[in-house]
Scaffold this motif. Structure first.
Motif, PDB file in Angstrom:
ATOM      1  N   UNK A  66       0.842  -1.186   0.000  1.00 50.40           N
ATOM      2  CA  UNK A  66       0.000   0.000   0.000  1.00 50.40           C
ATOM      3  C   UNK A  66       0.884   1.245   0.000  1.00 50.40           C
ATOM      4  N   UNK A  67       0.296   2.356  -0.436  1.00 50.71           N
ATOM      5  CA  UNK A  67       1.046   3.604  -0.526  1.00 50.71           C
ATOM      6  C   UNK A  67       0.147   4.780  -0.195  1.00 50.71           C
ATOM      7  N   UNK A  68       0.748   5.812   0.373  1.00 47.58           N
ATOM      8  CA  UNK A  68       0.045   7.071   0.584  1.00 47.58           C
ATOM      9  C   UNK A  68       0.191   7.875  -0.699  1.00 47.58           C
ATOM     10  N   UNK A  69      -0.939   8.329  -1.226  1.00 46.39           N
ATOM     11  CA  UNK A  69      -0.958   9.027  -2.503  1.00 46.39           C
ATOM     12  C   UNK A  69      -0.976  10.539  -2.304  1.00 46.39           C
ATOM     13  N   UNK A  70      -0.384  11.303  -3.239  1.00 48.98           N
ATOM     14  CA  UNK A  70      -0.498  12.762  -3.179  1.00 48.98           C
ATOM     15  C   UNK A  70      -1.955  13.181  -3.412  1.00 48.98           C
ATOM     16  N   UNK A  89      -6.393   8.270   3.224  1.00 52.09           N
ATOM     17  CA  UNK A  89      -7.441   8.871   4.056  1.00 52.09           C
ATOM     18  C   UNK A  89      -7.029   8.878   5.517  1.00 52.09           C
ATOM     19  N   UNK A  90      -6.548   7.747   5.998  1.00 53.91           N
ATOM     20  CA  UNK A  90      -6.137   7.640   7.399  1.00 53.91           C
ATOM     21  C   UNK A  90      -4.946   8.551   7.677  1.00 53.91           C
ATOM     22  N   UNK A  91      -3.985   8.610   6.769  1.00 50.30           N
ATOM     23  CA  UNK A  91      -2.784   9.416   6.966  1.00 50.30           C
ATOM     24  C   UNK A  91      -3.082  10.910   6.922  1.00 50.30           C
ATOM     25  N   UNK A  92      -4.131  11.321   6.217  1.00 48.37           N
ATOM     26  CA  UNK A  92      -4.370  12.748   5.968  1.00 48.37           C
ATOM     27  C   UNK A  92      -4.552  13.605   7.230  1.00 48.37           C
ATOM     28  N   UNK A  93      -5.314  13.323   8.227  1.00 45.44           N
ATOM     29  CA  UNK A  93      -6.411  12.369   8.317  1.00 45.44           C
ATOM     30  C   UNK A  93      -7.700  12.965   7.757  1.00 45.44           C
ATOM     31  N   UNK A  94      -8.528  12.079   7.228  1.00 49.18           N
ATOM     32  CA  UNK A  94      -9.818  12.487   6.703  1.00 49.18           C
ATOM     33  C   UNK A  94     -10.862  11.441   7.015  1.00 49.18           C
ATOM     34  N   UNK A  95     -12.104  11.725   6.654  1.00 49.84           N
ATOM     35  CA  UNK A  95     -13.190  10.767   6.833  1.00 49.84           C
ATOM     36  C   UNK A  95     -13.654  10.209   5.493  1.00 49.84           C
ATOM     37  N   UNK A  96     -13.119  10.739   4.410  1.00 51.81           N
ATOM     38  CA  UNK A  96     -13.468  10.253   3.079  1.00 51.81           C
ATOM     39  C   UNK A  96     -12.477  10.787   2.066  1.00 51.81           C
ATOM     40  N   UNK A  97     -12.442  10.111   0.919  1.00 54.87           N
ATOM     41  CA  UNK A  97     -11.539  10.512  -0.153  1.00 54.87           C
ATOM     42  C   UNK A  97     -12.093   9.970  -1.459  1.00 54.87           C
ATOM     43  N   UNK A  98     -12.169  10.825  -2.462  1.00 56.59           N
ATOM     44  CA  UNK A  98     -12.647  10.429  -3.788  1.00 56.59           C
ATOM     45  C   UNK A  98     -11.455  10.274  -4.731  1.00 56.59           C
ATOM     46  N   UNK A  99     -11.584   9.377  -5.700  1.00 58.93           N
ATOM     47  CA  UNK A  99     -10.488   9.125  -6.639  1.00 58.93           C
ATOM     48  C   UNK A  99      -9.981  10.395  -7.327  1.00 58.93           C
ATOM     49  N   UNK A 100     -10.842  11.343  -7.731  1.00 56.91           N
ATOM     50  CA  UNK A 100     -10.302  12.566  -8.325  1.00 56.91           C
ATOM     51  C   UNK A 100      -9.344  13.322  -7.398  1.00 56.91           C
ATOM     52  N   UNK A 101      -9.505  13.155  -6.095  1.00 59.40           N
ATOM     53  CA  UNK A 101      -8.621  13.835  -5.154  1.00 59.40           C
ATOM     54  C   UNK A 101      -7.201  13.276  -5.173  1.00 59.40           C
ATOM     55  N   UNK A 141     -14.629   5.794   2.518  1.00 58.45           N
ATOM     56  CA  UNK A 141     -14.873   6.489   3.770  1.00 58.45           C
ATOM     57  C   UNK A 141     -14.197   5.745   4.904  1.00 58.45           C
ATOM     58  N   UNK A 142     -13.910   6.468   5.963  1.00 54.56           N
ATOM     59  CA  UNK A 142     -13.344   5.926   7.186  1.00 54.56           C
ATOM     60  C   UNK A 142     -14.041   6.656   8.324  1.00 54.56           C
ATOM     61  N   UNK A 143     -15.203   6.124   8.717  1.00 53.92           N
ATOM     62  CA  UNK A 143     -16.068   6.821   9.667  1.00 53.92           C
ATOM     63  C   UNK A 143     -16.856   5.786  10.472  1.00 53.92           C
ATOM     64  N   UNK A 144     -16.448   5.592  11.715  1.00 54.74           N
ATOM     65  CA  UNK A 144     -17.051   4.563  12.560  1.00 54.74           C
ATOM     66  C   UNK A 144     -18.268   5.043  13.336  1.00 54.74           C
ATOM     67  N   UNK A 145     -18.512   6.339  13.390  1.00 55.40           N
ATOM     68  CA  UNK A 145     -19.576   6.887  14.225  1.00 55.40           C
ATOM     69  C   UNK A 145     -20.937   6.814  13.530  1.00 55.40           C
ATOM     70  N   UNK A 146     -21.274   5.628  13.062  1.00 52.96           N
ATOM     71  CA  UNK A 146     -22.563   5.356  12.419  1.00 52.96           C
ATOM     72  C   UNK A 146     -22.781   3.853  12.497  1.00 52.96           C
ATOM     73  N   UNK A 177       3.958  13.973   5.025  1.00 58.89           N
ATOM     74  CA  UNK A 177       5.138  14.730   4.612  1.00 58.89           C
ATOM     75  C   UNK A 177       4.879  16.223   4.713  1.00 58.89           C
ATOM     76  N   UNK A 178       3.762  16.666   4.142  1.00 57.78           N
ATOM     77  CA  UNK A 178       3.379  18.068   4.216  1.00 57.78           C
ATOM     78  C   UNK A 178       2.456  18.249   5.403  1.00 57.78           C
ATOM     79  N   UNK A 179       2.647  19.288   6.159  1.00 55.59           N
ATOM     80  CA  UNK A 179       1.869  19.523   7.366  1.00 55.59           C
ATOM     81  C   UNK A 179       0.611  20.319   7.035  1.00 55.59           C
ATOM     82  N   UNK A 180      -0.345  19.655   6.380  1.00 56.74           N
ATOM     83  CA  UNK A 180      -1.625  20.274   6.035  1.00 56.74           C
ATOM     84  C   UNK A 180      -2.733  19.391   6.551  1.00 56.74           C
ATOM     85  N   UNK A 181      -3.881  19.995   6.787  1.00 62.28           N
ATOM     86  CA  UNK A 181      -5.059  19.212   7.117  1.00 62.28           C
ATOM     87  C   UNK A 181      -6.272  19.906   6.571  1.00 62.28           C
ATOM     88  N   UNK A 182      -7.307  19.132   6.238  1.00 66.62           N
ATOM     89  CA  UNK A 182      -8.503  19.722   5.669  1.00 66.62           C
ATOM     90  C   UNK A 182      -9.730  19.079   6.179  1.00 66.62           C
TER      91      UNK A 182
END
Length: 188
Positions: free
Chosen positions: A1-5, A39-51, A61-66, A183-188
């Motif tokens: 597995x790999x973390x994607x840009x 998604x987990x590394x970002x961290x986020x709750x979802x990620x679409x292929x265009x991203x 998605x990565x969201x357990x609160x449901x 690598x980059x210190x960003x979050x969204x």
């Protein structure tokens, strides 16, 4: 597995409707695994292929609160039906979203309280999820990405102007900009 840009606002793939997935193969499985890891590394709750620069109709998605779906899931070739959003301005505390493709910023956005997702899983089998609350918001946000929209495209006038100011200040809005979780210190 790999973390994607992760692509940033202005990359053409983010502003173009994605194409259907036709091959359910090892390459698709690897892409989905990489999207989960990203998604987990970002961290986020979802990620679409265009991203991640792939113009295909896939989101994870990565969201357990449901309690209507697995904590981690994939929707391939999804169709999303939503209830009409409540009229009025979004709540500035409870309806705030962020986006990994507009990193580090958050804006309030009114979304439908309920969304019915019909999609295919990694093996091409169809499934449905009747999502409510924040999980429905995640489904709508990721589905928008597959249709060439970022959540900032749906903001009210004042917040939209602020998002455009931020985009200009950060020199976003052009092709070729990405960031790499871990690598980059960003979050969204």
């Amino acid at each position: 597995m790999a973390i994607l840009p992760i692509t940033i606002c202005g990359e053409p793939v983010l502003h173009t409707p994605a194409s259907p997935v036709t091959e359910f193969d090892a390459a698709l499985r690897k892409l989905v695994d990489d999207m989960y890891e990203t998604t987990v590394a970002a961290p986020g709750v979802g990620l679409a292929a265009p991203q991640v620069g792939i113009g295909k109709r896939i989101f994870v998605w990565d969201y357990a609160d449901q309690d209507v779906a697995p904590a981690q899931g994939v929707a391939i070739n999804p169709v999303l039906l939503i209830s009409p959003p409540q009229p009025g301005d979004p709540d500035q505390e409870l309806e705030v979203e962020g986006c990994l493709s507009f990193p580090g910023e958050r804006f309030a956005l009114r979304r439908a309280e309920r969304a019915l997702l019909t999609a295919q899983d990694i093996d091409g089998r169809e499934f449905q999820i009747d999502a409510t609350g924040w999980f429905a918001r995640i489904m709508q946000h990721e589905y928008d990405h597959l249709n060439g929209y970022l959540y900032i495209d749906r903001l009210g006038d004042f917040d939209y102007r602020e998002a455009m100011r931020i985009k200009r200040k950060r020199k976003w809005g052009k092709p070729g900009l990405t960031w790499l979780p871990g690598q980059d210190n960003l979050e969204g």
